[in-house]
Write a protein that holds these residues in place. Structure first.
Motif, PDB file in Angstrom:
ATOM      1  N   GLY A 276       8.352   1.759   6.878  1.00 47.57           N
ATOM      2  CA  GLY A 276       9.496   0.912   6.536  1.00 47.57           C
ATOM      3  C   GLY A 276       9.849   0.867   5.073  1.00 47.57           C
ATOM      4  O   GLY A 276      10.683   0.032   4.655  1.00 47.57           O
ATOM      5  N   ALA A 277       9.247   1.725   4.253  1.00 53.04           N
ATOM      6  CA  ALA A 277       9.579   1.744   2.829  1.00 53.04           C
ATOM      7  C   ALA A 277      11.021   2.213   2.659  1.00 53.04           C
ATOM      8  O   ALA A 277      11.402   3.263   3.174  1.00 53.04           O
ATOM      9  CB  ALA A 277       8.637   2.662   2.075  1.00 53.04           C
TER      10      ALA A 277
ATOM     11  N   VAL B  93      -3.000   4.507   1.507  1.00 56.58           N
ATOM     12  CA  VAL B  93      -1.909   3.706   2.076  1.00 56.58           C
ATOM     13  C   VAL B  93      -2.456   2.710   3.094  1.00 56.58           C
ATOM     14  O   VAL B  93      -2.054   1.538   3.118  1.00 56.58           O
ATOM     15  CB  VAL B  93      -0.840   4.615   2.710  1.00 56.58           C
ATOM     16  N   HIS B  94      -3.381   3.153   3.927  1.00 57.00           N
ATOM     17  CA  HIS B  94      -3.985   2.240   4.907  1.00 57.00           C
ATOM     18  C   HIS B  94      -4.766   1.127   4.202  1.00 57.00           C
ATOM     19  O   HIS B  94      -4.738  -0.033   4.633  1.00 57.00           O
ATOM     20  CB  HIS B  94      -4.912   3.016   5.847  1.00 57.00           C
ATOM     21  N   GLN B  95      -5.427   1.477   3.109  1.00 66.99           N
ATOM     22  CA  GLN B  95      -6.164   0.473   2.338  1.00 66.99           C
ATOM     23  C   GLN B  95      -5.211  -0.567   1.754  1.00 66.99           C
ATOM     24  O   GLN B  95      -5.480  -1.778   1.787  1.00 66.99           O
ATOM     25  CB  GLN B  95      -6.946   1.160   1.206  1.00 66.99           C
ATOM     26  N   VAL B  96      -4.085  -0.100   1.253  1.00 66.28           N
ATOM     27  CA  VAL B  96      -3.085  -1.002   0.680  1.00 66.28           C
ATOM     28  C   VAL B  96      -2.492  -1.904   1.757  1.00 66.28           C
ATOM     29  O   VAL B  96      -2.284  -3.103   1.536  1.00 66.28           O
ATOM     30  CB  VAL B  96      -1.977  -0.188  -0.027  1.00 66.28           C
ATOM     31  N   MET B  97      -2.247  -1.332   2.919  1.00 66.28           N
ATOM     32  CA  MET B  97      -1.710  -2.128   4.028  1.00 66.28           C
ATOM     33  C   MET B  97      -2.695  -3.216   4.441  1.00 66.28           C
ATOM     34  O   MET B  97      -2.308  -4.362   4.717  1.00 66.28           O
ATOM     35  CB  MET B  97      -1.399  -1.215   5.217  1.00 66.28           C
ATOM     36  N   GLU B  98      -3.981  -2.872   4.491  1.00 66.20           N
ATOM     37  CA  GLU B  98      -5.009  -3.843   4.883  1.00 66.20           C
ATOM     38  C   GLU B  98      -5.105  -4.998   3.894  1.00 66.20           C
ATOM     39  O   GLU B  98      -5.525  -6.097   4.254  1.00 66.20           O
ATOM     40  CB  GLU B  98      -6.364  -3.136   4.997  1.00 66.20           C
TER      41      GLU B  98
ATOM     42  N   ASP C  85       3.394  -5.465   1.109  1.00 63.03           N
ATOM     43  CA  ASP C  85       4.613  -5.258   1.881  1.00 63.03           C
ATOM     44  C   ASP C  85       5.226  -3.901   1.513  1.00 63.03           C
ATOM     45  O   ASP C  85       5.614  -3.691   0.364  1.00 63.03           O
ATOM     46  CB  ASP C  85       5.611  -6.375   1.577  1.00 63.03           C
ATOM     47  N   PRO C  86       5.341  -2.959   2.465  1.00 63.88           N
ATOM     48  CA  PRO C  86       5.885  -1.615   2.167  1.00 63.88           C
ATOM     49  C   PRO C  86       7.321  -1.638   1.652  1.00 63.88           C
ATOM     50  O   PRO C  86       7.770  -0.647   1.066  1.00 63.88           O
ATOM     51  CB  PRO C  86       5.806  -0.898   3.517  1.00 63.88           C
ATOM     52  N   THR C  87       8.036  -2.729   1.872  1.00 65.51           N
ATOM     53  CA  THR C  87       9.423  -2.774   1.415  1.00 65.51           C
ATOM     54  C   THR C  87       9.534  -3.168  -0.055  1.00 65.51           C
ATOM     55  O   THR C  87      10.624  -3.116  -0.628  1.00 65.51           O
ATOM     56  CB  THR C  87      10.242  -3.782   2.254  1.00 65.51           C
ATOM     57  N   LYS C  88       8.409  -3.546  -0.667  1.00 61.09           N
ATOM     58  CA  LYS C  88       8.429  -4.002  -2.058  1.00 61.09           C
ATOM     59  C   LYS C  88       7.920  -2.913  -3.008  1.00 61.09           C
ATOM     60  O   LYS C  88       7.056  -2.113  -2.654  1.00 61.09           O
ATOM     61  CB  LYS C  88       7.567  -5.257  -2.229  1.00 61.09           C
TER      62      LYS C  88
ATOM     63  N   VAL D 215       5.977  -3.279  -5.482  1.00 59.07           N
ATOM     64  CA  VAL D 215       4.564  -3.479  -5.800  1.00 59.07           C
ATOM     65  C   VAL D 215       3.662  -2.696  -4.840  1.00 59.07           C
ATOM     66  O   VAL D 215       2.518  -2.366  -5.174  1.00 59.07           O
ATOM     67  CB  VAL D 215       4.215  -4.984  -5.788  1.00 59.07           C
ATOM     68  N   PHE D 216       4.162  -2.378  -3.658  1.00 65.82           N
ATOM     69  CA  PHE D 216       3.431  -1.561  -2.697  1.00 65.82           C
ATOM     70  C   PHE D 216       3.130  -0.189  -3.300  1.00 65.82           C
ATOM     71  O   PHE D 216       2.015   0.330  -3.196  1.00 65.82           O
ATOM     72  CB  PHE D 216       4.269  -1.410  -1.422  1.00 65.82           C
ATOM     73  N   VAL D 217       4.120   0.379  -3.978  1.00 63.49           N
ATOM     74  CA  VAL D 217       3.963   1.665  -4.650  1.00 63.49           C
ATOM     75  C   VAL D 217       2.979   1.559  -5.807  1.00 63.49           C
ATOM     76  O   VAL D 217       2.148   2.439  -6.033  1.00 63.49           O
ATOM     77  CB  VAL D 217       5.326   2.175  -5.151  1.00 63.49           C
ATOM     78  N   LEU D 218       3.066   0.459  -6.554  1.00 61.21           N
ATOM     79  CA  LEU D 218       2.160   0.260  -7.683  1.00 61.21           C
ATOM     80  C   LEU D 218       0.713   0.200  -7.206  1.00 61.21           C
ATOM     81  O   LEU D 218      -0.192   0.746  -7.845  1.00 61.21           O
ATOM     82  CB  LEU D 218       2.522  -1.026  -8.431  1.00 61.21           C
ATOM     83  N   ALA D 219       0.494  -0.453  -6.084  1.00 64.20           N
ATOM     84  CA  ALA D 219      -0.863  -0.547  -5.538  1.00 64.20           C
ATOM     85  C   ALA D 219      -1.374   0.822  -5.106  1.00 64.20           C
ATOM     86  O   ALA D 219      -2.547   1.152  -5.316  1.00 64.20           O
ATOM     87  CB  ALA D 219      -0.883  -1.515  -4.355  1.00 64.20           C
ATOM     88  N   ILE D 220      -0.509   1.640  -4.533  1.00 64.59           N
ATOM     89  CA  ILE D 220      -0.903   2.986  -4.114  1.00 64.59           C
ATOM     90  C   ILE D 220      -1.368   3.809  -5.307  1.00 64.59           C
ATOM     91  O   ILE D 220      -2.436   4.422  -5.288  1.00 64.59           O
ATOM     92  CB  ILE D 220       0.266   3.701  -3.400  1.00 64.59           C
ATOM     93  N   GLN D 221      -0.572   3.796  -6.368  1.00 64.11           N
ATOM     94  CA  GLN D 221      -0.930   4.634  -7.518  1.00 64.11           C
ATOM     95  C   GLN D 221      -2.192   4.137  -8.220  1.00 64.11           C
ATOM     96  O   GLN D 221      -2.955   4.923  -8.770  1.00 64.11           O
ATOM     97  CB  GLN D 221       0.248   4.755  -8.495  1.00 64.11           C
ATOM     98  N   VAL D 222      -2.441   2.815  -8.165  1.00 66.73           N
ATOM     99  CA  VAL D 222      -3.662   2.288  -8.767  1.00 66.73           C
ATOM    100  C   VAL D 222      -4.883   2.721  -7.963  1.00 66.73           C
ATOM    101  O   VAL D 222      -5.882   3.206  -8.517  1.00 66.73           O
ATOM    102  CB  VAL D 222      -3.616   0.745  -8.860  1.00 66.73           C
ATOM    103  N   LEU D 223      -4.818   2.564  -6.650  1.00 62.05           N
ATOM    104  CA  LEU D 223      -5.973   2.887  -5.812  1.00 62.05           C
ATOM    105  C   LEU D 223      -6.229   4.394  -5.729  1.00 62.05           C
ATOM    106  O   LEU D 223      -7.353   4.816  -5.444  1.00 62.05           O
ATOM    107  CB  LEU D 223      -5.795   2.300  -4.418  1.00 62.05           C
ATOM    108  N   LEU D 224      -5.205   5.195  -5.990  1.00 58.12           N
ATOM    109  CA  LEU D 224      -5.423   6.633  -6.048  1.00 58.12           C
ATOM    110  C   LEU D 224      -6.229   7.014  -7.285  1.00 58.12           C
ATOM    111  O   LEU D 224      -6.886   8.048  -7.327  1.00 58.12           O
ATOM    112  CB  LEU D 224      -4.082   7.384  -6.057  1.00 58.12           C
ATOM    113  N   LYS D 225      -6.180   6.144  -8.300  1.00 58.34           N
ATOM    114  CA  LYS D 225      -6.915   6.402  -9.541  1.00 58.34           C
ATOM    115  C   LYS D 225      -8.314   5.784  -9.533  1.00 58.34           C
ATOM    116  O   LYS D 225      -9.137   6.122 -10.379  1.00 58.34           O
ATOM    117  CB  LYS D 225      -6.137   5.840 -10.735  1.00 58.34           C
ATOM    118  N   MET D 226      -8.537   4.858  -8.604  1.00 62.18           N
ATOM    119  CA  MET D 226      -9.803   4.131  -8.588  1.00 62.18           C
ATOM    120  C   MET D 226     -10.583   4.377  -7.300  1.00 62.18           C
ATOM    121  O   MET D 226     -10.003   4.388  -6.210  1.00 62.18           O
ATOM    122  CB  MET D 226      -9.558   2.620  -8.717  1.00 62.18           C
ATOM    123  N   SER D 227     -11.873   4.546  -7.438  1.00 66.91           N
ATOM    124  CA  SER D 227     -12.727   4.612  -6.258  1.00 66.91           C
ATOM    125  C   SER D 227     -12.973   3.189  -5.766  1.00 66.91           C
ATOM    126  O   SER D 227     -12.778   2.218  -6.514  1.00 66.91           O
ATOM    127  CB  SER D 227     -14.056   5.273  -6.598  1.00 66.91           C
ATOM    128  N   LYS D 228     -13.395   3.047  -4.538  1.00 70.12           N
ATOM    129  CA  LYS D 228     -13.686   1.713  -4.002  1.00 70.12           C
ATOM    130  C   LYS D 228     -14.779   1.008  -4.801  1.00 70.12           C
ATOM    131  O   LYS D 228     -14.660  -0.184  -5.101  1.00 70.12           O
ATOM    132  CB  LYS D 228     -14.063   1.806  -2.522  1.00 70.12           C
TER     133      LYS D 228
END
Length: 395
Positions: free
Chosen positions: A205-206, A233-238, A242-245, A247-260
């Protein structure tokens, strides 16, 4: 470094265990031999192959400006016995505005480029990039920093990537922005990476604006391998984004740079500064980049704001973007001004840190310095004196 000797005067060096050095005497460069070149002497090469290597090393130093060490390494990846083809490549770059330093970098990173047919393999790439609006200066900078673009297939890589980005971003200006920010994105396999990534975002729904924001501002994230992208993306959803916002994209790019584990360590660090996990996650959802700051940066900023200034930790959690601001150039100078205003009762005691740390320079000066100059004439001097850069601001 260029043109020490005419390239057509270069002759193969046939001696084994030979390295190249230069000794300048009476204004002339003299070739000097010495031992200990493992990469050339220790290999089981035939004499004629050693001759090719020696000629290539000599050429790479004298005509391409490489250091002896770089020339030896590069010669292991490209072999030639005459200067004609390499000369044509170097001349091509010079005719198209590349500096000697840029040519050296290209050859050092991609030695095989010296065996290219300039008109057949190099020029078409340059013409394609010009056709989508890349300026001459940008084109030279991009290609000298990313010479592997010269090896990309126009039909299999560059054009399909451009066509796909144009279908997503709609205008060449945004495609150009994406390319400038991540030229390596044009090296990817579109059907296997970015296409399925964009498809996934659409399924969730982005909107086009959010997808465009991801591709133009964080192209390296958009071009991540699909399996990794799906996982994040699944981690961000959990986490409840909200995929329509945006900030959803910002969270994706942050978690792609960081390990759990790294994310968990950041959450634990914030916990030590008074943020329970739910508060830290709320801060992350508000401003994901607060997790990218180093532990040292977080510690110094929190120590200053909480221990030295006295602002409640929860107040900072509600304004997590301040964590990423420069302590020396923004936080300390602005807090120094606000402390004076608080002491004189000119601003409210419950002033939130985001109120004076997040605004632009112009707005801060208008609201907290110029506005109170009659009451506190020294404010501007205090503000400027605390700035580590020592710059002066005209008001």
């Amino acid at each position: 470094m260029f043109g020490f000797l005419c390239s057509r005067q270069l002759l193969p060096l046939k001696h084994r265990r030979t390295h190249l050095g230069f000794l300048q005497q009476n204004g002339f460069f003299i070739v000097k031999s010495f031992t200990s070149v493992g990469s050339l002497s220790e290999s089981n090469q035939k004499p004629e192959e050693e001759g090719k290597h020696s000629f290539a090393v000599f050429y790479l130093i004298n005509s391409c400006g490489l250091s002896t060490k770089s020339a030896i390494l590069a010669s292991q990846r490209v072999l030639f016995q005459s200067p004609e083809r390499p000369d044509s490549v170097l001349n091509f770059f010079k005719e198209n505005g590349f500096s000697n330093a840029q040519i050296s970098r290209i050859v050092r990173m991609l030695p095989l480029i010296l065996l290219s047919h300039p008109e057949k393999t190099l020029l078409p790439k340059i013409e394609l990039l010009r056709s989508i609006g890349v300026s001459s200066s940008d084109l030279i900078t991009i290609l000298s920093l990313n010479p592997f673009l010269f090896r990309s297939s126009i039909k299999k890589r560059l054009i399909p990537c451009y066509d796909f980005l144009k279908s997503v971003l709609l205008v060449d200006e945004k495609v150009l922005t994406t390319f400038k920010r991540s030229p390596r994105a044009f090296l990817c396999d579109v059907p296997k990476t970015v296409a399925p990534n964009i498809s996934l975002l659409r399924q969730l729904g982005a909107p086009p604006s959010t997808i465009s924001f991801l591709v133009t501002n964080y192209p390296s994230a958009a071009f991540t391998k699909h399996a990794k992208f799906v996982e994040v993306v699944h981690q961000v959803m959990e986490m409840g984004f909200d995929p329509t916002k945006t900030v959803f994209v910002l969270a994706i790019q942050v978690l792609l740079k960081m390990s759990k584990p790294k994310l968990e360590s950041r959450l634990e660090l914030y916990k030590r500064w008074g943020w329970p996990k739910d508060m830290a996650l709320a801060a992350f959802k508000s401003f994901p980049n607060c997790m990218l700051s180093s532990e040292e940066k977080i510690t110094k900023t929190m120590d200053f704001l909480v221990n030295k200034i006295g602002w409640p930790s929860a107040n900072i959690a509600r304004n997590p973007s301040v964590i990423t601001l420069s302590l020396e150039n923004k936080i300390i100078p602005r807090c120094s001004v606000v402390q004076i205003l608080l002491a004189k009762g000119l601003v409210k005691n419950n002033l939130a840190v985001g109120t004076f740390l997040r605004p632009s320079e112009r707005i801060f000066l208008e609201k907290f310095v110029i506005r109170f100059q009659d009451d506190v004439p020294e404010l501007l001097n205090v503000y400027q004196g605390k700035m580590s850069s020592g710059c002066r601001i005209s008001v």
